[in-house]
Scaffold this motif. Structure first.
Motif, PDB file in Angstrom:
ATOM      1  N   ARG A  91      -0.410  -9.192  25.448  1.00 47.98           N
ATOM      2  CA  ARG A  91      -1.928 -10.106  24.911  1.00 47.98           C
ATOM      3  C   ARG A  91      -2.989  -9.439  24.463  1.00 47.98           C
ATOM      4  O   ARG A  91      -3.510  -7.878  24.413  1.00 47.98           O
ATOM      5  CB  ARG A  91      -2.751 -10.083  26.135  1.00 47.98           C
ATOM      6  N   TYR A  92      -3.313  -9.459  22.713  1.00 43.46           N
ATOM      7  CA  TYR A  92      -4.292  -8.836  22.046  1.00 43.46           C
ATOM      8  C   TYR A  92      -4.869 -10.349  21.202  1.00 43.46           C
ATOM      9  O   TYR A  92      -5.311 -11.181  22.275  1.00 43.46           O
ATOM     10  CB  TYR A  92      -3.251  -9.074  20.375  1.00 43.46           C
ATOM     11  N   LEU A  93      -6.681  -9.689  20.662  1.00 43.32           N
ATOM     12  CA  LEU A  93      -7.367 -10.493  20.246  1.00 43.32           C
ATOM     13  C   LEU A  93      -7.271 -10.724  18.770  1.00 43.32           C
ATOM     14  O   LEU A  93      -7.090  -9.430  18.399  1.00 43.32           O
ATOM     15  CB  LEU A  93      -8.407  -9.826  21.094  1.00 43.32           C
ATOM     16  N   ALA A  94      -7.306 -11.770  18.364  1.00 41.44           N
ATOM     17  CA  ALA A  94      -7.290 -12.493  17.335  1.00 41.44           C
ATOM     18  C   ALA A  94      -9.114 -12.314  16.738  1.00 41.44           C
ATOM     19  O   ALA A  94      -9.538 -13.366  16.358  1.00 41.44           O
ATOM     20  CB  ALA A  94      -6.834 -14.023  16.233  1.00 41.44           C
ATOM     21  N   LYS A  95      -9.013 -10.397  16.372  1.00 43.98           N
ATOM     22  CA  LYS A  95     -10.484 -10.817  15.965  1.00 43.98           C
ATOM     23  C   LYS A  95     -10.355 -10.220  14.935  1.00 43.98           C
ATOM     24  O   LYS A  95     -10.015  -9.057  14.040  1.00 43.98           O
ATOM     25  CB  LYS A  95     -11.266  -9.582  16.964  1.00 43.98           C
ATOM     26  N   THR A  96     -11.447 -10.191  13.613  1.00 39.42           N
ATOM     27  CA  THR A  96     -11.628 -10.093  12.389  1.00 39.42           C
ATOM     28  C   THR A  96     -13.234  -8.442  12.839  1.00 39.42           C
ATOM     29  O   THR A  96     -14.054  -8.803  12.775  1.00 39.42           O
ATOM     30  CB  THR A  96     -11.935 -10.248  11.548  1.00 39.42           C
ATOM     31  N   PRO A  97     -12.511  -6.867  12.991  1.00 36.40           N
ATOM     32  CA  PRO A  97     -14.060  -6.418  13.419  1.00 36.40           C
ATOM     33  C   PRO A  97     -15.104  -6.048  12.639  1.00 36.40           C
ATOM     34  O   PRO A  97     -14.318  -6.346  11.254  1.00 36.40           O
ATOM     35  CB  PRO A  97     -13.016  -4.656  13.257  1.00 36.40           C
ATOM     36  N   ALA A  98     -16.420  -6.633  12.666  1.00 33.54           N
ATOM     37  CA  ALA A  98     -16.717  -6.014  11.499  1.00 33.54           C
ATOM     38  C   ALA A  98     -17.584  -4.319  11.351  1.00 33.54           C
ATOM     39  O   ALA A  98     -17.050  -3.981  11.831  1.00 33.54           O
ATOM     40  CB  ALA A  98     -18.743  -6.800  12.078  1.00 33.54           C
ATOM     41  N   GLY A  99     -17.930  -4.619  10.398  1.00 31.54           N
ATOM     42  CA  GLY A  99     -17.850  -2.464   9.567  1.00 31.54           C
ATOM     43  C   GLY A  99     -17.419  -2.519   7.606  1.00 31.54           C
ATOM     44  O   GLY A  99     -17.671  -3.321   7.375  1.00 31.54           O
ATOM     45  N   ARG A 100     -18.173  -1.897   7.837  1.00 33.72           N
ATOM     46  CA  ARG A 100     -17.881  -1.116   6.340  1.00 33.72           C
ATOM     47  C   ARG A 100     -16.690  -0.744   6.477  1.00 33.72           C
ATOM     48  O   ARG A 100     -16.159   0.792   6.910  1.00 33.72           O
ATOM     49  CB  ARG A 100     -18.719  -0.193   6.142  1.00 33.72           C
ATOM     50  N   PHE A 101     -15.811  -0.627   5.171  1.00 34.98           N
ATOM     51  CA  PHE A 101     -14.189  -0.566   4.873  1.00 34.98           C
ATOM     52  C   PHE A 101     -13.674   0.119   4.153  1.00 34.98           C
ATOM     53  O   PHE A 101     -14.719  -0.117   2.759  1.00 34.98           O
ATOM     54  CB  PHE A 101     -13.366  -0.993   6.116  1.00 34.98           C
ATOM     55  N   ALA A 102     -12.438   0.496   3.385  1.00 32.90           N
ATOM     56  CA  ALA A 102     -12.723   0.312   2.081  1.00 32.90           C
ATOM     57  C   ALA A 102     -10.639  -0.170   2.201  1.00 32.90           C
ATOM     58  O   ALA A 102     -10.024   0.306   2.659  1.00 32.90           O
ATOM     59  CB  ALA A 102     -12.568   1.611   1.260  1.00 32.90           C
ATOM     60  N   VAL A 103     -10.282  -0.893   0.578  1.00 35.94           N
ATOM     61  CA  VAL A 103      -8.841  -0.454   0.997  1.00 35.94           C
ATOM     62  C   VAL A 103      -8.322   0.244   0.768  1.00 35.94           C
ATOM     63  O   VAL A 103      -8.841   0.743  -0.285  1.00 35.94           O
ATOM     64  CB  VAL A 103      -8.458  -2.063  -0.521  1.00 35.94           C
ATOM     65  N   LYS A 104      -7.447   0.063   1.402  1.00 37.42           N
ATOM     66  CA  LYS A 104      -6.604   1.671   1.709  1.00 37.42           C
ATOM     67  C   LYS A 104      -5.150   1.661   0.837  1.00 37.42           C
ATOM     68  O   LYS A 104      -4.310   2.623   0.298  1.00 37.42           O
ATOM     69  CB  LYS A 104      -6.111   2.025   2.637  1.00 37.42           C
ATOM     70  N   ARG A 105      -4.791   0.187   1.335  1.00 38.66           N
ATOM     71  CA  ARG A 105      -2.829   0.185  -0.140  1.00 38.66           C
ATOM     72  C   ARG A 105      -3.186  -1.758   0.076  1.00 38.66           C
ATOM     73  O   ARG A 105      -3.215  -2.316   0.458  1.00 38.66           O
ATOM     74  CB  ARG A 105      -1.923   0.694   1.452  1.00 38.66           C
ATOM     75  N   GLN A 106      -2.274  -1.949  -0.836  1.00 38.72           N
ATOM     76  CA  GLN A 106      -1.476  -2.811  -1.026  1.00 38.72           C
ATOM     77  C   GLN A 106      -0.267  -3.671  -1.490  1.00 38.72           C
ATOM     78  O   GLN A 106       0.735  -2.355  -1.881  1.00 38.72           O
ATOM     79  CB  GLN A 106      -2.176  -3.657  -2.513  1.00 38.72           C
ATOM     80  N   VAL A 107       0.055  -4.814  -1.530  1.00 42.93           N
ATOM     81  CA  VAL A 107       1.772  -5.014  -1.307  1.00 42.93           C
ATOM     82  C   VAL A 107       1.122  -6.264  -2.888  1.00 42.93           C
ATOM     83  O   VAL A 107       0.991  -7.318  -2.351  1.00 42.93           O
ATOM     84  CB  VAL A 107       2.048  -5.555  -0.261  1.00 42.93           C
ATOM     85  N   ASN A 108       2.453  -5.816  -3.804  1.00 43.02           N
ATOM     86  CA  ASN A 108       2.220  -6.898  -4.648  1.00 43.02           C
ATOM     87  C   ASN A 108       3.415  -7.664  -4.732  1.00 43.02           C
ATOM     88  O   ASN A 108       4.535  -8.398  -5.197  1.00 43.02           O
ATOM     89  CB  ASN A 108       1.678  -6.811  -6.267  1.00 43.02           C
ATOM     90  N   ASP A 109       3.158  -8.673  -3.350  1.00 47.97           N
ATOM     91  CA  ASP A 109       4.897  -9.573  -3.275  1.00 47.97           C
ATOM     92  C   ASP A 109       4.290  -9.922  -1.726  1.00 47.97           C
ATOM     93  O   ASP A 109       3.032  -9.811  -1.035  1.00 47.97           O
ATOM     94  CB  ASP A 109       5.593  -8.645  -2.465  1.00 47.97           C
ATOM     95  N   TRP A 110       4.878 -10.941  -1.157  1.00 44.84           N
ATOM     96  CA  TRP A 110       4.742 -11.810   0.055  1.00 44.84           C
ATOM     97  C   TRP A 110       5.608 -10.663   0.723  1.00 44.84           C
ATOM     98  O   TRP A 110       6.305  -9.332   0.822  1.00 44.84           O
ATOM     99  CB  TRP A 110       5.945 -12.607   0.228  1.00 44.84           C
ATOM    100  N   ARG A 111       4.734 -10.293   1.957  1.00 45.94           N
ATOM    101  CA  ARG A 111       4.678  -9.269   3.246  1.00 45.94           C
ATOM    102  C   ARG A 111       5.374 -10.263   4.315  1.00 45.94           C
ATOM    103  O   ARG A 111       4.501 -10.930   4.989  1.00 45.94           O
ATOM    104  CB  ARG A 111       3.969  -8.198   3.598  1.00 45.94           C
ATOM    105  N   TYR A 112       6.780  -9.915   5.561  1.00 43.83           N
ATOM    106  CA  TYR A 112       6.332 -10.760   6.323  1.00 43.83           C
ATOM    107  C   TYR A 112       5.886 -10.148   7.469  1.00 43.83           C
ATOM    108  O   TYR A 112       7.147  -8.736   8.193  1.00 43.83           O
ATOM    109  CB  TYR A 112       8.121 -11.321   5.954  1.00 43.83           C
TER     110      TYR A 112
END
Length: 308
Positions: free
Chosen positions: A228-249
Motif C-alpha cells: 500500500r502506497y500514498l500517491a503524494k507529491t511532498p512539499a519542500g525545496r528540491f533540485a532536478v537531479k536527473r532527466q530522461v530525454n525519452d519515454w520512460r516506462y
C-alpha cells in the motif's frame, strides 16, 4: 546464508521492486502505444545506462521494450534512462510583467461561450491574451484545442473561479483583469509547484514567466504488488537531479521526458492532464508543454524546484 538472512534479503528485494513502480499513469487504465516516429532534437544526448532506483517513492522497473535514441515519438512511446550531467541554470534578469491592452480580450460567441473545438478570430484573440499573461498554450492558430484548454484551466485556477475549461463571462473578466499567480521565490531561476492551485510556474528573479496547468498526487492510497502506497507529491525545496530525454516506462504508467527532482518524482509529460490531482506523485504537463520545456532549456539539471 542463514534462513534469517535469506528472509531479510527477500524483503529488501521486495521493497526495491516496489520502489520501481514510477508515478506515471493509473495501472488500471492501460494505454495503447503507437509506433515510434522520427526523433526530435535532444537537449542532452541520452545514454543507455539505468539510473539508480529512487529512495522515497515508487520509480521505474519496466518490462516494456525500450526504444533506441532514434525512435522518440510525438504522441507516445519508449525510454532510456540517463543520469545527465549538471548544467548551469539560467538566471535571466527580472522581466517586466505582461500588461496587454484590454482591446486584446476576446468576446464570447452568441451562446456566451468560447469552447474547445471552435475556430475563428475570437480564439486567436483568446490565445494571444493568454500568452501575453504568461499562460503557455502553444502558437496562436485560431483553434481552441487541448493546449488552449490547458491554459484556460490554469487561468481559472489562478483567478479562483469555476474550472470549466470554457471561456464564459467569469473567465473573460479574469482575462480582462489580467489574473496571474504570484511566485514565492524572489531570486534565481526556479520551478514552483503550487499543490493547492495545481499550477506549475517558471519563475525568474521573482517574476512568473510561464504558467502551466499541472496535475499532482491524489493523496489517496493505492496498491502495487501487494503493498500500500500514498500517491503524494511532498512539499519542500528540491533540485532536478536527473532527466530522461525519452519515454520512460514503469508498471504505473509512462512518463514522457521526465525531469526527476525528488527520488522517483518528476515533472513529466502525460497524455492526460486533468485540472485536478490525478497522479501517483509526479507533476504532469501536456506532451507539447514538456517538449517546449526541453527545447527552451527551461528546466535543466540543477534547477531548483519549490513545492508548496
Amino acid at each position: 546464508m542463514t534462513a534469517r538472512g535469506t528472509a531479510r534479503r527477500a524483503a529488501v528485494l521486495g521493497i526495491a521492486v516496489a520502489l520501481a513502480a514510477g508515478c506515471g499513469g493509473s495501472p488500471d487504465k492501460p494505454i495503447t502505444l503507437p509506433a515510434p516516429l522520427p526523433v526530435f532534437p535532444s537537449v542532452e544526448q541520452p545514454v543507455t545506462t539505468t539510473p539508480p532506483l529512487p529512495s522515497d517513492s515508487p520509480a521505474a522497473v519496466t518490462s516494456s521494450p525500450v526504444a533506441s535514441a532514434a525512435g522518440v515519438p510525438s504522441a507516445l512511446p519508449p525510454a532510456s534512462a540517463p543520469p545527465s550531467p549538471p548544467s548551469a541554470s539560467p538566471t535571466p534578469s527580472k522581466p517586466a510583467s505582461p500588461s496587454p491592452t484590454p482591446s486584446s480580450v476576446p468576446t464570447a460567441h452568441a451562446d456566451g461561450l468560447l469552447e474547445r473545438g471552435e475556430n475563428g478570430p475570437e480564439i486567436t484573440g483568446l490565445q494571444e491574451r493568454l500568452t501575453a499573461l504568461g499562460y503557455w498554450n502553444g502558437p496562436a492558430d485560431g483553434r481552441f484545442g487541448p493546449l488552449t484548454q490547458q491554459a484556460v484551466y490554469a487561468l481559472q485556477k489562478a483567478a479562483g473561479i469555476k474550472l470549466t475549461g470554457t471561456v464564459d463571462a467569469a473567465t473573460i473578466t479574469a482575462l480582462s483583469d489580467g489574473a496571474r499567480p504570484s511566485a514565492q521565490s524572489r531570486q534565481g531561476h526556479r520551478v514552483e509547484i503550487d499543490l493547492k492551485k495545481q499550477l506549475l510556474l517558471i519563475v525568474d528573479n521573482g517574476a512568473v514567466t510561464k504558467i502551466f496547468n499541472t496535475s499532482t498526487g491524489t493523496n489517496r492510497h493505492y496498491r502495487y504488488q501487494g503493498r500500500r502506497y500514498l500517491a503524494k507529491t511532498p512539499a519542500g525545496r528540491f533540485a532536478v537531479k536527473r532527466q530522461v530525454n525519452d519515454w520512460r516506462y514503469g508498471p504505473l504508467g509512462p512518463l514522457y521526458r521526465p525531469k526527476y527532482f525528488n527520488g522517483g518524482i518528476a515533472v513529466h509529460g502525460a497524455t492526460s492532464v486533468p485540472p485536478w490531482p490525478a497522479s501517483h506523485g509526479c507533476a504532469r504537463l501536456s506532451i507539447e508543454a514538456m517538449d517546449w520545456i526541453w527545447k527552451k532549456r527551461a528546466i535543466q539539471v540543477g534547477t531548483s524546484v519549490w513545492v508548496y
